[in-house]
Motif scaffolding. Structure first.
Motif, PDB file in Angstrom:
ATOM      1  N   VAL A 141      16.143  14.921  -5.634  1.00 28.44           N
ATOM      2  CA  VAL A 141      14.781  15.120  -6.138  1.00 28.44           C
ATOM      3  C   VAL A 141      13.921  14.054  -5.469  1.00 28.44           C
ATOM      4  O   VAL A 141      14.188  12.855  -5.623  1.00 28.44           O
ATOM      5  CB  VAL A 141      14.708  14.990  -7.676  1.00 28.44           C
ATOM      6  CG1 VAL A 141      13.285  15.232  -8.162  1.00 28.44           C
ATOM      7  CG2 VAL A 141      15.679  15.952  -8.349  1.00 28.44           C
ATOM      8  N   SER A 142      12.930  14.498  -4.715  1.00 30.23           N
ATOM      9  CA  SER A 142      12.148  13.546  -3.929  1.00 30.23           C
ATOM     10  C   SER A 142      10.651  13.898  -3.979  1.00 30.23           C
ATOM     11  O   SER A 142      10.271  14.925  -4.544  1.00 30.23           O
ATOM     12  CB  SER A 142      12.668  13.570  -2.485  1.00 30.23           C
ATOM     13  OG  SER A 142      12.156  12.496  -1.758  1.00 30.23           O
ATOM     14  N   ILE A 143       9.846  13.043  -3.382  1.00 30.62           N
ATOM     15  CA  ILE A 143       8.377  13.199  -3.436  1.00 30.62           C
ATOM     16  C   ILE A 143       7.844  13.194  -2.004  1.00 30.62           C
ATOM     17  O   ILE A 143       8.106  12.247  -1.251  1.00 30.62           O
ATOM     18  CB  ILE A 143       7.766  12.038  -4.254  1.00 30.62           C
ATOM     19  CG1 ILE A 143       8.275  12.104  -5.710  1.00 30.62           C
ATOM     20  CG2 ILE A 143       6.237  12.070  -4.226  1.00 30.62           C
ATOM     21  CD1 ILE A 143       8.341  10.779  -6.398  1.00 30.62           C
ATOM     22  N   ALA A 144       7.127  14.248  -1.647  1.00 26.07           N
ATOM     23  CA  ALA A 144       6.691  14.397  -0.257  1.00 26.07           C
ATOM     24  C   ALA A 144       5.602  13.409   0.131  1.00 26.07           C
ATOM     25  O   ALA A 144       5.592  12.871   1.232  1.00 26.07           O
ATOM     26  CB  ALA A 144       6.209  15.820  -0.004  1.00 26.07           C
ATOM     27  N   ASP A 145       4.652  13.178  -0.779  1.00 24.74           N
ATOM     28  CA  ASP A 145       3.471  12.412  -0.412  1.00 24.74           C
ATOM     29  C   ASP A 145       2.782  11.933  -1.695  1.00 24.74           C
ATOM     30  O   ASP A 145       3.044  12.448  -2.788  1.00 24.74           O
ATOM     31  CB  ASP A 145       2.522  13.325   0.401  1.00 24.74           C
ATOM     32  CG  ASP A 145       1.544  12.550   1.255  1.00 24.74           C
ATOM     33  OD1 ASP A 145       1.591  11.303   1.221  1.00 24.74           O
ATOM     34  OD2 ASP A 145       0.733  13.178   1.954  1.00 24.74           O
ATOM     35  N   LEU A 146       1.871  10.997  -1.534  1.00 23.80           N
ATOM     36  CA  LEU A 146       1.110  10.489  -2.670  1.00 23.80           C
ATOM     37  C   LEU A 146      -0.360  10.828  -2.450  1.00 23.80           C
ATOM     38  O   LEU A 146      -0.793  10.863  -1.311  1.00 23.80           O
ATOM     39  CB  LEU A 146       1.257   8.973  -2.769  1.00 23.80           C
ATOM     40  CG  LEU A 146       2.707   8.452  -2.862  1.00 23.80           C
ATOM     41  CD1 LEU A 146       2.700   6.932  -2.776  1.00 23.80           C
ATOM     42  CD2 LEU A 146       3.352   8.896  -4.149  1.00 23.80           C
TER      43      LEU A 146
ATOM     44  N   GLU B 222      -1.053   3.468  -4.891  1.00 20.66           N
ATOM     45  CA  GLU B 222      -2.371   3.516  -4.238  1.00 20.66           C
ATOM     46  C   GLU B 222      -2.258   2.915  -2.826  1.00 20.66           C
ATOM     47  O   GLU B 222      -2.842   3.423  -1.875  1.00 20.66           O
ATOM     48  CB  GLU B 222      -3.417   2.739  -5.047  1.00 20.66           C
ATOM     49  CG  GLU B 222      -3.729   3.317  -6.430  1.00 20.66           C
ATOM     50  CD  GLU B 222      -4.343   4.702  -6.382  1.00 20.66           C
ATOM     51  OE1 GLU B 222      -5.105   4.976  -5.445  1.00 20.66           O
ATOM     52  OE2 GLU B 222      -4.033   5.515  -7.280  1.00 20.66           O
ATOM     53  N   LEU B 223      -1.470   1.832  -2.721  1.00 19.64           N
ATOM     54  CA  LEU B 223      -1.308   1.165  -1.423  1.00 19.64           C
ATOM     55  C   LEU B 223      -0.553   2.066  -0.438  1.00 19.64           C
ATOM     56  O   LEU B 223      -0.982   2.230   0.713  1.00 19.64           O
ATOM     57  CB  LEU B 223      -0.558  -0.159  -1.613  1.00 19.64           C
ATOM     58  CG  LEU B 223      -0.229  -0.927  -0.332  1.00 19.64           C
ATOM     59  CD1 LEU B 223      -1.497  -1.393   0.378  1.00 19.64           C
ATOM     60  CD2 LEU B 223       0.669  -2.132  -0.624  1.00 19.64           C
ATOM     61  N   VAL B 224       0.557   2.658  -0.886  1.00 15.27           N
ATOM     62  CA  VAL B 224       1.357   3.518   0.003  1.00 15.27           C
ATOM     63  C   VAL B 224       0.487   4.677   0.507  1.00 15.27           C
ATOM     64  O   VAL B 224       0.474   5.000   1.690  1.00 15.27           O
ATOM     65  CB  VAL B 224       2.617   4.046  -0.728  1.00 15.27           C
ATOM     66  CG1 VAL B 224       3.367   5.040   0.150  1.00 15.27           C
ATOM     67  CG2 VAL B 224       3.540   2.907  -1.121  1.00 15.27           C
ATOM     68  N   LYS B 225      -0.246   5.272  -0.433  1.00 16.76           N
ATOM     69  CA  LYS B 225      -1.128   6.408  -0.110  1.00 16.76           C
ATOM     70  C   LYS B 225      -2.124   6.014   0.985  1.00 16.76           C
ATOM     71  O   LYS B 225      -2.327   6.747   1.952  1.00 16.76           O
ATOM     72  CB  LYS B 225      -1.876   6.798  -1.402  1.00 16.76           C
ATOM     73  CG  LYS B 225      -2.718   8.026  -1.317  1.00 16.76           C
ATOM     74  CD  LYS B 225      -3.291   8.330  -2.685  1.00 16.76           C
ATOM     75  CE  LYS B 225      -4.500   7.469  -3.014  1.00 16.76           C
ATOM     76  NZ  LYS B 225      -5.043   7.721  -4.360  1.00 16.76           N
ATOM     77  N   THR B 226      -2.722   4.843   0.837  1.00 17.52           N
ATOM     78  CA  THR B 226      -3.746   4.402   1.797  1.00 17.52           C
ATOM     79  C   THR B 226      -3.120   4.032   3.146  1.00 17.52           C
ATOM     80  O   THR B 226      -3.635   4.427   4.193  1.00 17.52           O
ATOM     81  CB  THR B 226      -4.522   3.188   1.222  1.00 17.52           C
ATOM     82  OG1 THR B 226      -5.054   3.585  -0.038  1.00 17.52           O
ATOM     83  CG2 THR B 226      -5.651   2.747   2.129  1.00 17.52           C
ATOM     84  N   ILE B 227      -2.025   3.295   3.097  1.00 20.03           N
ATOM     85  CA  ILE B 227      -1.395   2.832   4.357  1.00 20.03           C
ATOM     86  C   ILE B 227      -0.950   4.016   5.211  1.00 20.03           C
ATOM     87  O   ILE B 227      -1.027   3.967   6.434  1.00 20.03           O
ATOM     88  CB  ILE B 227      -0.243   1.833   4.062  1.00 20.03           C
ATOM     89  CG1 ILE B 227      -0.851   0.440   3.916  1.00 20.03           C
ATOM     90  CG2 ILE B 227       0.836   1.857   5.153  1.00 20.03           C
ATOM     91  CD1 ILE B 227       0.086  -0.730   3.996  1.00 20.03           C
ATOM     92  N   LYS B 228      -0.517   5.102   4.567  1.00 20.20           N
ATOM     93  CA  LYS B 228      -0.098   6.290   5.322  1.00 20.20           C
ATOM     94  C   LYS B 228      -1.228   6.809   6.209  1.00 20.20           C
ATOM     95  O   LYS B 228      -0.987   7.416   7.233  1.00 20.20           O
ATOM     96  CB  LYS B 228       0.329   7.403   4.351  1.00 20.20           C
ATOM     97  CG  LYS B 228       1.758   7.270   3.886  1.00 20.20           C
ATOM     98  CD  LYS B 228       2.159   8.488   3.085  1.00 20.20           C
ATOM     99  CE  LYS B 228       3.657   8.571   2.925  1.00 20.20           C
ATOM    100  NZ  LYS B 228       4.089   9.826   2.317  1.00 20.20           N
TER     101      LYS B 228
END
Lengths: 401, 90
Positions: A151-156, B22-28
């Motif tokens: 179970v994983s998460i593609a993106d935030l 929030e940081l991971v989202k932005t850094i991507k």
């Protein structure tokens, strides 16, 4: 501003429906003439917490209703697709129904599943964020006999932060009931260095995951999925780790709506820049946003939209009357399933995190009772004051202790 | 320390999903060498943020204490190599 105040709401999910109902009621206080129009392409109102149940065999038809039946009498419902918002002339343009001028605009446009943004996404990857995806997962689970389930998460960001952890724990329960748990490895990958974002809740969750023998990989943010005979079947993280799978359940990438970007309201992934307290859209006049479509740093969840909706309703009326704006305090509450029959309950706001309360049968029963209450009373806005009376407030448990 | 901040995140009073998400989202969405300033009032961030930055190959430039919050300055590092890319180069 024209004599008749025109309020237009885009989107008829939890946030849009509830905001339309609140605005319709609250505008009466202004003693002005007004209309409330809500525009949605389908008016199919999906009770999204139900995906965790339809993924394990519950019928999809039990979680979809016609949202027009949950609108207060007098609200105009237009079934159409919005093509663009002309913010300069204050017009909402639709595909077939023409233009809708507005004095106040509410954006409740949600999050769309954007699998096309992941180059590696393929049709063998399972998801439980859509009615069809959950049905397909249920079909695959019934055939699964042994191997690794990841179970994983593609993106935030993604909707309902507890959902992938809940899915992992329900899988444990499901395979136990089938008597094949010893043949199945369950692996959950967390983007953080703990299984759940809120530390107080995560401390409990860690113990449950350990008891259930679920393998948790921390600081794992999906970068790529290998899915062929030559390369093998594995998820690779941007931190450089890999996990192999036989069945992959992935939270799909989420994005805002394209017409919001095309209208110049949002950039990048399409999340609407929104004041986290007043819920006004930054840089726009008389425009509010709520629910999953905003860039507010809180959970994308129905509960967030629920507690934001009265603020939007009040603030439209307050603006008309020249009064001070009401503020959203960040209140979110949600159930957090740990097995079929038990749930935690987390309740917090911007200032106060949830207390580390254990999982209980009581909250599971409450969760089951919530769906009919949601459809019959909460979204339609019936007995609103009674519901608010029974509302579980966020308590400052830290200072009290 | 000299650097030019290219991205800012105000994640104060954010419990869920929280500052690290929030940081991971932005850094991507950033380019290698870009610098992000993250504001966090979450006590856990002082452990979470440097741990993730190290594992994901980003450079923790500075952590500044402020009035009730911390300011984390992070430079995006080179992306870790993918297995597929490594194989194709062999």
């Amino acid at each position: 501003m024209s004599e008749e105040i025109k309020i237009v709401v885009i989107g008829a999910g939890t946030g849009g429906n509830m905001a339309a109902n609140h605005a319709f009621k609250d505008m009466k206080k202004t003693k002005k003439s007004y209309t409330v129009t809500i525009i949605d392409p389908t008016f199919e109102h999906v009770y999204q917490p139900g995906f965790l149940f339809t993924s394990f065999g519950a019928k999809t038809k039990t979680i979809i209703k016609d949202s027009r039946k949950m609108l207060k009498k007098g609200i105009n419902a237009v079934m159409d697709k919005v093509t663009i918002v002309d913010t300069e002339n204050k017009l909402v343009k639709t595909d077939k129904s023409g233009d809708f001028p507005y004095d106040y605009l509410v954006l409740a446009t949600g999050a769309r599943m954007a699998t096309e943004t992941a180059e590696w996404w393929n049709e063998d990857i399972h998801e439980f964020y859509s009615p069809k995806g959950a049905e397909k997962l249920w079909a695959a689970l019934q055939k699964f006999e042994e191997g690794k389930v990841v179970v994983s998460i593609a993106d935030l960001p993604y909707k309902c932060p507890p959902a992938p952890v809940e899915m992992s724990m329900l899988l444990d329960d499901y395979f136990k009931k089938r008597g094949i748990r010893d043949k199945v490895d369950i692996i959950y990958t967390s983007p953080l260095n703990r299984p759940f974002s809120i530390e107080t809740t995560s401390s409990r969750v860690e113990g449950y995951l350990e008891d259930k023998n679920i393998d948790v990989r921390l600081l794992f943010n999906t970068d790529y999925v290998y899915a062929d005979e030559e390369e093998g079947y594995a998820v690779e993280s941007m931190e450089g780790e890999e996990v192999e799978y036989d069945l992959l359940i992935m939270v799909p990438p989420h994005r805002g709506q394209q017409f919001i970007i095309d209208s110049g309201i949002a950039k990048g992934q399409g999340w609407i820049p929104t004041n986290k307290e007043t819920l006004e859209v930054n840089g726009q006049e008389n425009m509010f946003a709520l629910g999953d479509c905003t860039d507010i740093p809180t959970s994308k969840a129905g509960s967030t939209a629920h507690y934001q909706s009265p603020v939007v309703g009040k603030n439209i009326a307050n603006k008309v009357m020249g009064k001070e704006l009401a503020l959203y305090d960040g209140h979110v509450q949600c159930f957090f399933l740990t097995e079929f029959g038990k749930s935690m309950f987390i309740n917090f706001n911007y200032k106060i995190p949830p207390p580390p309360t254990p999982t209980r049968k009581f909250w599971w029963l409450f969760k089951l009772a919530f769906k009919p209450l949601y459809y019959k009373f909460l979204v339609p806005g019936h007995f609103h004051k009674t519901i608010e009376f029974f509302n579980i407030k966020v308590k400052d448990w830290q200072n009290k202790a | 320390m000299s650097y030019e901040i290219t991205h800012t995140i105000d994640a104060r009073e954010s419990y869920c999903p929280g500052p690290l998400m929030e940081l991971v989202k932005t850094i991507k969405q950033m380019e290698t060498g870009d610098v992000v300033s993250l504001l966090s009032s979450d006590e856990g961030s002082v452990v979470d943020i440097p741990a993730w930055a190290e594992k994901a190959n980003h450079k923790m430039l500075e952590i500044k204490e402020d009035d009730g919050f911390r300011r984390f300055i992070i430079e995006k590092g080179e992306k870790k190599e993918r297995r597929r890319r490594r194989r194709s180069e062999e």
